[in-house]
Scaffold this active site. Structure first.
Site, PDB file in Angstrom:
ATOM      1  N   CYS A 115      43.641  40.328  43.654  1.00 19.83           N
ATOM      2  CA  CYS A 115      43.026  39.064  44.120  1.00 19.83           C
ATOM      3  C   CYS A 115      42.589  39.140  45.578  1.00 19.83           C
ATOM      4  CB  CYS A 115      43.995  37.907  43.932  1.00 19.83           C
ATOM      5  SG  CYS A 115      44.378  37.667  42.198  1.00 19.83           S
ATOM      6  N   HIS A 262      40.285  32.260  47.712  1.00 16.19           N
ATOM      7  CA  HIS A 262      40.344  32.929  46.412  1.00 16.19           C
ATOM      8  C   HIS A 262      40.715  31.871  45.377  1.00 16.19           C
ATOM      9  CE1 HIS A 262      41.572  35.183  43.030  1.00 16.19           C
ATOM     10  NE2 HIS A 262      42.866  34.975  43.221  1.00 16.19           N
ATOM     11  N   ASN A 292      40.056  32.225  37.248  1.00 18.37           N
ATOM     12  CA  ASN A 292      40.369  33.160  38.328  1.00 18.37           C
ATOM     13  C   ASN A 292      39.698  34.495  38.016  1.00 18.37           C
ATOM     14  OD1 ASN A 292      41.554  35.047  40.015  1.00 18.37           O
ATOM     15  ND2 ASN A 292      43.639  34.274  39.755  1.00 18.37           N
TER      16      ASN A 292
END
Ligand code: UT7
Length: 335
Positions: A115, A262, A292
């Site tokens: 991530c 993020h 995501n």
């Protein structure tokens, strides 16, 4: 020393949209749970038979970024590709981009920081430009998650979260060091490596050992996440690393024009928004549409915010991420 600046941005997501209701036909989940806990309404998942992969989606995003930066393939000096879902175990996707774009034999590296991958990738590209070694670097974050998720009830706490897609940025030299990327800040804490992990296959569990010792139901083929632990660490580390970036540049939260987090969980973004007293129009979230997308989430969000005119020349833009490793980081940009 030079600065680098983002001269062009682009993104690509596969056309196949999977809603929360679609997921509830595959596993025991529901739209209310997913929206309440994560903010996600739908995500894009590559359809079986599509030729989309991390590399091919990355190319599509890169071509848009290059066109907007008015950069051609021969201008690119280096490629940085962030992904946790590469086309091959090795080699990485960076070399595939070199080939697909028909570039000269420029260097290409892959970044394996999940991530935080795009933050690490931007930071890497920035160092090469700062020192004067390269003038133009192509940075890509791309993920093909849907091929590697457990889409049964056993995997629901992870599989409802992740989506596929790619984003790209062209970084070029900026002579004025008061503009462009002002600083980048990177961290890791490997004691939490197993709290968000795909364990198999790895060299410790390679194919013959898997065939000999593990069945079809082995959970380690799929991502494992201790969601609550990740959540708790994320909100602390996001805040720390944003503060670190602001302090380094003698700035405060009131200087931030746009924060692009993020896209891990809308509740994490909202927590950080409250912590830094940012208004709704100072934070860009799109997790509702894409889920995501790990290394792709920041460049997709940054591209959309820029396309919608939400980032203007002179704005202070802050990027920050936290994820598997654990790793986390921030980028402070004077646009
Ligand atoms: O980008 C990388 C970094 N990742 C993150 O930052 C993710 C951080 N963590 C999170 O976003 C949240 O922890 C999750 C969204 C993953 C989970 O939310 P939560 O509020 O922490 O839920 P939980 O894991 O504590 O689960 C609560 C309940 C459990 O049931 P019981 O034990 O209370 O009966 C789960 O089994 O919700 C159940 N559950 C689900 N129910 C419906 C877990 N997943 C699902 C699901 N649908 N998909």
């Amino acid at each position: 020393m030079y600065n680098s600046k983002i001269s062009g941005l682009g993104y690509y997501v596969p056309e196949n949209v999977v809603t929360n209701d679609d997921l509830s036909k595959m596993m025991d989940t529901n739209d209310a749970w997913i929206q309440e806990r994560t903010g996600i309404k739908e995500r894009h998942w590559i359809k079986d038979g599509s030729d989309d992969t991390a590399a091919t989606m990355g190319i599509k995003a890169a071509k848009i970024a290059m066109e907007r930066a008015t950069v051609t393939a021969k201008d690119i000096d280096f490629i940085v590709f962030a992904t946790l879902s590469p086309d091959y175990y090795f080699p990485g996707c960076g070399v595939m981009i070199q080939e697909m774009l028909g570039l000269d034999t420029v260097g290409a590296i892959d970044i394996r920081n999940q991530c935080s991958g795009f933050i690490y990738a931007i930071s890497t590209a920035d160092q090469f430009i700062k020192t004067g070694m390269y003038k133009t670097v192509l940075v890509i974050g791309s993920e093909f998650h849907s091929g590697g998720l457990d889409k049964t009830t056993k995997g629901r706490n992870v599989s409802v979260i992740f989506g596929d897609g790619a984003g790209a940025a062209i970084l070029t030299r900026e002579e004025d060091t008061s503009k462009g990327i002002l600083s980048t800040h990177l961290h890791s804490e490997g004691k939490f490596a197993k709290e968000l992990i795909v364990e198999f296959p790895s060299i410790n569990h390679w194919i013959p050992e898997i065939i000999a010792n593990h069945g079809k139901e082995e959970p380690s083929y799929y991502p494992y996440m201790d969601g609550q632990l990740v959540f708790k660490n994320a909100i602390v580390r996001f805040s720390e690393v944003i503060n670190e970036g602001l302090e380094k540049n003698n700035l405060t939260a009131s200087d931030i024009n746009m924060f692009i987090p993020h896209q891990a969980n809308l509740r994490i973004s909202q927590f950080v928004q409250r912590r830094f007293k940012l208004a709704d129009n100072q934070v860009y979230n799109n997790i509702m549409k894409y889920g995501n997308t790990t290394a792709a989430s920041i460049p997709i969000a940054l591209t959309e915010a820029w396309e919608q005119g939400k980032i203007k020349k002179g704005d202070l833009v802050v990027l920050a991420a936290f994820g598997s490793g654990f790793t986390w980081g921030s980028v402070i940009i004077r646009w």
